[in-house]
Scaffold this motif. Structure first.
Motif, short mmCIF file in Angstrom:
data_model
loop_
_atom_site.label_atom_id
_atom_site.label_comp_id
_atom_site.label_asym_id
_atom_site.label_seq_id
_atom_site.Cartn_x
_atom_site.Cartn_y
_atom_site.Cartn_z
N ILE A 234 0.81 -1.22 0.00
CA ILE A 234 0.00 0.00 0.00
C ILE A 234 0.84 1.27 0.00
O ILE A 234 1.96 1.31 0.50
CB ILE A 234 -0.98 0.03 1.19
N LEU A 235 0.25 2.30 -0.60
CA LEU A 235 0.83 3.64 -0.61
C LEU A 235 0.04 4.50 0.36
O LEU A 235 -1.18 4.66 0.21
CB LEU A 235 0.76 4.24 -2.02
N THR A 236 0.71 5.03 1.37
CA THR A 236 0.06 5.88 2.36
C THR A 236 0.78 7.23 2.43
O THR A 236 1.98 7.32 2.19
CB THR A 236 0.07 5.22 3.75
N VAL A 237 0.02 8.26 2.79
CA VAL A 237 0.59 9.59 3.00
C VAL A 237 0.13 10.09 4.36
O VAL A 237 -0.90 9.67 4.88
CB VAL A 237 0.15 10.58 1.90
N ASP A 238 0.91 10.99 4.94
CA ASP A 238 0.50 11.53 6.24
C ASP A 238 -0.62 12.55 6.03
O ASP A 238 -0.84 13.05 4.92
CB ASP A 238 1.69 12.15 6.97
N GLU A 239 -1.33 12.84 7.11
CA GLU A 239 -2.52 13.68 7.03
C GLU A 239 -2.21 15.09 6.53
O GLU A 239 -2.97 15.66 5.74
CB GLU A 239 -3.19 13.76 8.39
N ARG A 240 -1.09 15.67 6.95
CA ARG A 240 -0.79 17.04 6.54
C ARG A 240 -0.59 17.13 5.03
O ARG A 240 -1.05 18.08 4.38
CB ARG A 240 0.44 17.56 7.28
N LEU A 241 0.12 16.17 4.48
CA LEU A 241 0.31 16.17 3.03
C LEU A 241 -1.03 15.98 2.32
O LEU A 241 -1.32 16.66 1.33
CB LEU A 241 1.28 15.06 2.62
N ALA A 242 -1.85 15.08 2.85
CA ALA A 242 -3.16 14.81 2.23
C ALA A 242 -4.06 16.03 2.27
O ALA A 242 -4.78 16.32 1.31
CB ALA A 242 -3.83 13.63 2.93
N GLU A 243 -4.04 16.75 3.37
CA GLU A 243 -4.94 17.89 3.54
C GLU A 243 -4.39 19.17 2.92
O GLU A 243 -5.14 19.92 2.29
CB GLU A 243 -5.21 18.11 5.03
N ASP A 244 -3.09 19.43 3.11
CA ASP A 244 -2.52 20.68 2.62
C ASP A 244 -2.26 20.67 1.12
O ASP A 244 -2.44 21.68 0.44
CB ASP A 244 -1.20 20.99 3.35
N ARG A 245 -1.82 19.51 0.60
CA ARG A 245 -1.43 19.46 -0.80
C ARG A 245 -1.96 18.20 -1.50
O ARG A 245 -1.16 17.36 -1.95
CB ARG A 245 0.09 19.54 -0.93
N PRO A 246 -3.26 18.04 -1.59
CA PRO A 246 -3.78 16.89 -2.33
C PRO A 246 -3.32 16.89 -3.78
O PRO A 246 -3.24 15.84 -4.42
CB PRO A 246 -5.30 17.05 -2.22
N ASP A 247 -2.99 18.08 -4.31
CA ASP A 247 -2.49 18.15 -5.68
C ASP A 247 -1.16 17.43 -5.83
O ASP A 247 -0.88 16.80 -6.86
CB ASP A 247 -2.35 19.61 -6.12
N LEU A 248 -0.31 17.50 -4.78
CA LEU A 248 0.96 16.80 -4.82
C LEU A 248 0.77 15.29 -4.74
O LEU A 248 1.50 14.52 -5.37
CB LEU A 248 1.88 17.26 -3.69
N VAL A 249 -0.21 14.88 -3.95
CA VAL A 249 -0.52 13.44 -3.88
C VAL A 249 -1.00 12.95 -5.24
O VAL A 249 -0.63 11.86 -5.70
CB VAL A 249 -1.57 13.16 -2.79
N ALA A 250 -1.81 13.77 -5.91
CA ALA A 250 -2.28 13.42 -7.25
C ALA A 250 -1.11 13.32 -8.22
O ALA A 250 -1.06 12.41 -9.06
CB ALA A 250 -3.29 14.45 -7.74
N ARG A 251 -0.15 14.24 -8.11
CA ARG A 251 1.02 14.19 -8.99
C ARG A 251 1.85 12.94 -8.71
O ARG A 251 2.43 12.34 -9.63
CB ARG A 251 1.88 15.44 -8.81
N LEU A 252 1.93 12.56 -7.43
CA LEU A 252 2.64 11.33 -7.07
C LEU A 252 1.98 10.13 -7.73
O LEU A 252 2.65 9.30 -8.34
CB LEU A 252 2.65 11.18 -5.54
N LEU A 253 0.66 10.05 -7.62
CA LEU A 253 -0.06 8.93 -8.23
C LEU A 253 0.11 8.92 -9.75
O LEU A 253 0.30 7.86 -10.36
CB LEU A 253 -1.55 9.02 -7.88
#
Length: 346
Positions: A234-253
């Motif tokens: 699984i790929l997990t991210v911490d809450e701050r990254l998920a909440e502050d920068r969902p766009d970065l998580v999308a770029r990661l995916l």
């Protein structure tokens, strides 16, 4: 805009196993993606700071992501660490119960009343090795209508911590110690009759000691039999990254999707890259992960993948490895995927 400019670095970690994060890192795609955002990537597991390295298991660092075995992040979530599950990769691998020739164990049914070794680490970090061996045992026995109560489970003490045992002459210049050493030693000393092994290290150690395979189920057609600490990952991210920068998580995916798509048309290179990642030969990788490895390095969040993680979470809770139960659905974060879909439509 202030929040977006506030992030100058992101911590990341991955297990030494086949993952799209590992592939994307070797291809230079991860660094390229975040460099365009002015963000430096920092490796958690390679840090000199033990507290930083511990986030590989506890997932406590802000602005971090992790891709690998699912036991530590599930445990971290059960302890209340605020993380989000954003992606899942299912790469099947060799899983087997092995014994020594002459043990008298020919089939799974012969395990009844015999000693099965389970590695146990000292308290402090979730005992992912024990959970993996136990799930392997349960899966193997269930295929014959048997249960773990019919086997004598024997603990094998594992000394030291994986956080500390990362350098020194005892590693002979390698990054990690060969897995299954204590289990094989217990088998050779006659303290146990059978053990569980998986993946490239499992193939290697079984080959080295000419062990006998009692049963192999890493590619069994029933996914619930194959589900374990590494199936799926699984790929997990911490809450701050998920909440502050969902766009970065999308770029990661999006970057991991690119790596997975590249893999599908480059089977030879994938085998070579994975061999480098896991510290094994290409021959061992081919044996451990099968000929279609390059087709199984994608990432998604389909219901059947989420259900698989839920199944293993329930196993961990039932066996007392979690601090508390939790709802998998509450853990899943589909917002980055929605952002990707919006971009595709645009």
């Amino acid at each position: 805009m202030t929040i977006q400019n506030a992030i100058s670095q992101i911590w990341y970690t991955r297990c030494p196993v086949p993952t799209p994060v590992g592939l994307a890192s070797q291809l230079g795609l991860l660094e390229e993606t975040f460099a365009r955002e002015g963000i430096a990537l920092r490796s958690i597991i390679d840090s000199k700071d033990r507290d930083v390295r511990s986030s590989h298991f506890t997932h406590h660092l802000d602005y971090s992501f992790r891709h690998g075995g699912n036991v530590p992040p599930i445990r971290a979530r059960s302890e209340g660490n605020p993380t989000r599950l954003v992606g899942i990769t299912w790469t099947d691998e060799f899983q087997a119960i092995i014994t020594l020739s002459g043990s008298g164990i020919e089939t799974t049914r012969d395990l009844v009343g015999r000693r099965f070794g389970v590695p146990r680490r000292p308290p402090g970090i979730v005992d992912f090795m024990a959970t993996t061996a136990l799930k392997g045992l349960v899966s193997a026995l269930s295929l014959e209508g048997l249960g773990p109560h019919e086997v004598d489970i024997v603990d094998i003490a594992i000394q030291g911590s994986v956080l500390d045992d990362r350098e020194g002459p005892q590693l002979y210049g390698l990054r990690n110690r060969q897995a299954y050493g204590p289990e094989i030693a217990a088998l050779l000393r006659g303290e146990v009759d059978a053990i569980y092994v998986k993946g490239t290290p499992g193939i290697s150690v079984a080959n080295l000691f000419a062990t006998r395979t009692v049963t192999e189920f890493g590619f069994h057609p029933d996914p619930k039999i194959r589900i374990n600490s590494g199936s799926p990952r699984i790929l997990t991210v911490d809450e701050r990254l998920a909440e502050d920068r969902p766009d970065l998580v999308a770029r990661l995916l999006e970057t991991l999707q690119r790596a997975g798509a590249w893999a599908e048309s480059h089977p030879d290179e994938v085998r070579r890259f994975v061999a480098r990642e896991v510290g094994a030969s290409e021959e061992v990788v081919a044996s451990a992960n099968g000929p279609d490895l390059h087709r199984h390095l994608g990432i998604g969040l389909e219901p059947e993948l989420v259900d698989a993680i839920g199944h293993y979470k329930d196993f961990l809770y039932a066996w007392g490895f979690l601090a508390a139960d939790f709802d998998i659905g509450d853990w899943v974060d589909r917002r980055p995927w929605a952002l990707l879909e919006t971009r595709a439509v645009a």
